[in-house]
Design a protein around this motif. Sequence first.
Motif, PDB file in Angstrom:
ATOM      1  N   GLN A   1      -2.227  14.166   2.188  1.00 54.15           N
ATOM      2  CA  GLN A   1      -3.062  12.973   2.389  1.00 54.15           C
ATOM      3  C   GLN A   1      -2.211  11.705   2.336  1.00 54.15           C
ATOM      4  O   GLN A   1      -2.357  10.816   3.167  1.00 54.15           O
ATOM      5  N   ALA A   2      -1.302  11.655   1.351  1.00 58.95           N
ATOM      6  CA  ALA A   2      -0.447  10.479   1.213  1.00 58.95           C
ATOM      7  C   ALA A   2       0.463  10.314   2.430  1.00 58.95           C
ATOM      8  O   ALA A   2       0.662   9.204   2.925  1.00 58.95           O
ATOM      9  N   GLU A   3       1.028  11.426   2.914  1.00 63.75           N
ATOM     10  CA  GLU A   3       1.893  11.356   4.090  1.00 63.75           C
ATOM     11  C   GLU A   3       1.130  10.841   5.305  1.00 63.75           C
ATOM     12  O   GLU A   3       1.656  10.076   6.113  1.00 63.75           O
ATOM     13  N   GLY A   4      -0.136  11.278   5.406  1.00 57.77           N
ATOM     14  CA  GLY A   4      -0.951  10.788   6.523  1.00 57.77           C
ATOM     15  C   GLY A   4      -1.169   9.290   6.439  1.00 57.77           C
ATOM     16  O   GLY A   4      -1.055   8.578   7.442  1.00 57.77           O
TER      17      GLY A   4
ATOM     18  N   GLY B   1     -10.199  -0.102   0.701  1.00 60.83           N
ATOM     19  CA  GLY B   1     -10.683   0.903  -0.254  1.00 60.83           C
ATOM     20  C   GLY B   1      -9.941   2.221  -0.209  1.00 60.83           C
ATOM     21  O   GLY B   1     -10.400   3.211  -0.774  1.00 60.83           O
ATOM     22  N   VAL B   2      -8.767   2.241   0.489  1.00 59.81           N
ATOM     23  CA  VAL B   2      -8.030   3.500   0.632  1.00 59.81           C
ATOM     24  C   VAL B   2      -7.070   3.667  -0.544  1.00 59.81           C
ATOM     25  O   VAL B   2      -6.227   2.807  -0.791  1.00 59.81           O
ATOM     26  N   THR B   3      -7.188   4.744  -1.272  1.00 61.37           N
ATOM     27  CA  THR B   3      -6.279   5.073  -2.376  1.00 61.37           C
ATOM     28  C   THR B   3      -6.025   6.572  -2.385  1.00 61.37           C
ATOM     29  O   THR B   3      -6.786   7.354  -1.821  1.00 61.37           O
ATOM     30  N   VAL B   4      -4.951   6.937  -3.022  1.00 58.72           N
ATOM     31  CA  VAL B   4      -4.639   8.359  -3.223  1.00 58.72           C
ATOM     32  C   VAL B   4      -4.804   8.654  -4.706  1.00 58.72           C
ATOM     33  O   VAL B   4      -4.028   8.180  -5.531  1.00 58.72           O
TER      34      VAL B   4
ATOM     35  N   LEU C   1       3.633   5.695  -5.543  1.00 60.51           N
ATOM     36  CA  LEU C   1       3.507   5.750  -6.997  1.00 60.51           C
ATOM     37  C   LEU C   1       2.440   6.765  -7.398  1.00 60.51           C
ATOM     38  O   LEU C   1       2.626   7.531  -8.359  1.00 60.51           O
ATOM     39  N   SER C   2       1.336   6.786  -6.656  1.00 59.75           N
ATOM     40  CA  SER C   2       0.283   7.770  -6.949  1.00 59.75           C
ATOM     41  C   SER C   2       0.795   9.193  -6.790  1.00 59.75           C
ATOM     42  O   SER C   2       0.475  10.081  -7.581  1.00 59.75           O
ATOM     43  N   VAL C   3       1.604   9.400  -5.758  1.00 55.47           N
ATOM     44  CA  VAL C   3       2.170  10.735  -5.543  1.00 55.47           C
ATOM     45  C   VAL C   3       3.113  11.104  -6.684  1.00 55.47           C
ATOM     46  O   VAL C   3       3.135  12.243  -7.157  1.00 55.47           O
ATOM     47  N   GLU C   4       3.905  10.111  -7.151  1.00 57.25           N
ATOM     48  CA  GLU C   4       4.824  10.378  -8.261  1.00 57.25           C
ATOM     49  C   GLU C   4       4.049  10.750  -9.531  1.00 57.25           C
ATOM     50  O   GLU C   4       4.421  11.690 -10.245  1.00 57.25           O
ATOM     51  N   LEU C   5       2.961   9.994  -9.796  1.00 58.33           N
ATOM     52  CA  LEU C   5       2.150  10.309 -10.972  1.00 58.33           C
ATOM     53  C   LEU C   5       1.502  11.685 -10.836  1.00 58.33           C
ATOM     54  O   LEU C   5       1.438  12.456 -11.796  1.00 58.33           O
TER      55      LEU C   5
ATOM     56  N   MET D   1       0.825  -1.202   0.000  1.00 60.27           N
ATOM     57  CA  MET D   1       0.000   0.000   0.000  1.00 60.27           C
ATOM     58  C   MET D   1       0.862   1.256   0.000  1.00 60.27           C
ATOM     59  O   MET D   1       0.567   2.242  -0.687  1.00 60.27           O
ATOM     60  N   ILE D   2       1.947   1.225   0.779  1.00 59.19           N
ATOM     61  CA  ILE D   2       2.864   2.369   0.806  1.00 59.19           C
ATOM     62  C   ILE D   2       3.452   2.611  -0.584  1.00 59.19           C
ATOM     63  O   ILE D   2       3.548   3.750  -1.054  1.00 59.19           O
TER      64      ILE D   2
END
Length: 528
Positions: free
Chosen positions: A272-275, A324-327, A224-228, A218-219
Amino acid sequence: MSAAASCLLTEDQFLCSICLDVFTDPVTIPCGHNFCKTCITKHWDKNVQCQCPNCKKIFYTKPELQVNTFISNMAAQFRQSAQQNVSSSSSEQQVSEPVEVPCDVCTGTKLKALKSCLVCLASYCETHLQPHLTASRLKRHQLIDPVENLKGRMCPEHDKLLELFCKTDQMCVCMLCTVLDNKPHDVVRLKEEYEGKKAELGKTEAEIQQMIQKRRLMIEEIKLSVELSQKDADRETADGVQVFTALKESVERSQAELIYTIKEKQRKTEKQAEGFIKELEQEISELKKRSTEVQQLLQSEDHLHLLQSFTSLNAAPPTKDWTGVTVHPPSYEGTVGRAVIQVEEMLSKQMKKLIEAELKRVQKYAENVMLDPDIVHPIPTQPKDRQQASSCRCVSLKKALTLRFYFEVQVQKWSHWTLGVTRELTNIKEKNTLTPSNGYWTVSKKCEHGYSAAANPPVPLYLKSRPKKVGVFVDYKEGLVSFYDVDAAALIYFFSGCSFTEKLYPFFSPCRNNGIEIHIFRIPCTTQ
């Protein structure tokens, strides 16, 4: 062993070649070499083949290990003799320290206990343990790693050893408890319950490791979501900087607002991602801690200690359901366009370039929708139908579209039309004003050059050219509906800050329909 014999023997003759210490429970393997029983057992457990560490001889069948009592006695006497000859400073390591369990037999200076006997309820140093290793009667006693408070292993009511486990009451009991208590309880041997609980702990450990792995994945997904998101932000920022750098002082404020908007969205995404990452790492830390405790308990040979600790360690620590948690990277489509559109004619050239690029991006979310003109606006054939011809006939797809989607409609053949998206309509006939508050996000052509957006109140649109093909882009999460003149690469209008709570459907009407009765036709989403 006599004193003369002791002098002829050196310490090297009593050292295990694996642990390099004086033998403890020495065993002799078939090739003739001697090792501590624990040392050679662990050595073979770590290797595929059973091989002598000294001569490298391979045993294809794992030898059965029995303590060599002769060597054991000699090693014990050698150790005792050595202890008598060393100075008090060198013997400090053998003296029982506060954290160690002392031998119950030693007088004077208490030596460190090597084992505790559950039958004798006493702990023994290596020397006083020898009778339990050599005497046939004492060999049957159960030895465990040294523990304090052996009295705690006795039944407080009958003063007998706690050697049974009551599954009904979930507690350890003695033999007399089962005899004197007439209640029909399910009682098993302590060892049997120990093995069962140990198996459960092994399963718990596997589940914890699986939970750790899922959170690590998940991390990685969040990173990866943050990079995109960062790539999208960099691209959009570059486009914005290119446009506003070409302008002079009159547009510098718009440039700053654009960059701020993009960075703010990225900042919120990263926050949000850091949290999430912090929560996941905290859960991993807690799970690792629990894993260490479970692993230590799995290695324990102490039946009672395992059973008493099982309840607190069996359950995994409370964790969050991350299924169901995604960024989601924020949508930047329309950001530059909505900023540039406020800078009137001097930005027209830059606006066209931006919209062309933007169209290419949103068209990646295209849904191929084919509308049948005969369904959209059928020609009346009966007198009754001709009388009702003033009613508006509209089309709405059966397929609901969510997240991000884009579609185009050819509108040049219609003198009047309304195009956009709508919430799900439950009635075939509805009399509504087409506004966002009623579930419609549309733009309309009322006459030859009259265009408007169905806001409340309506917003007149002043278009430079008559659109032939209109593209509609929806970002459900961002609450955005944008309309484009595809051929002119121009932004017609956009609704922002929308709060979508229902499914959305593409909507088209080829007649005047603001505030009159509408007939809704549903057709499937088909590929052209």
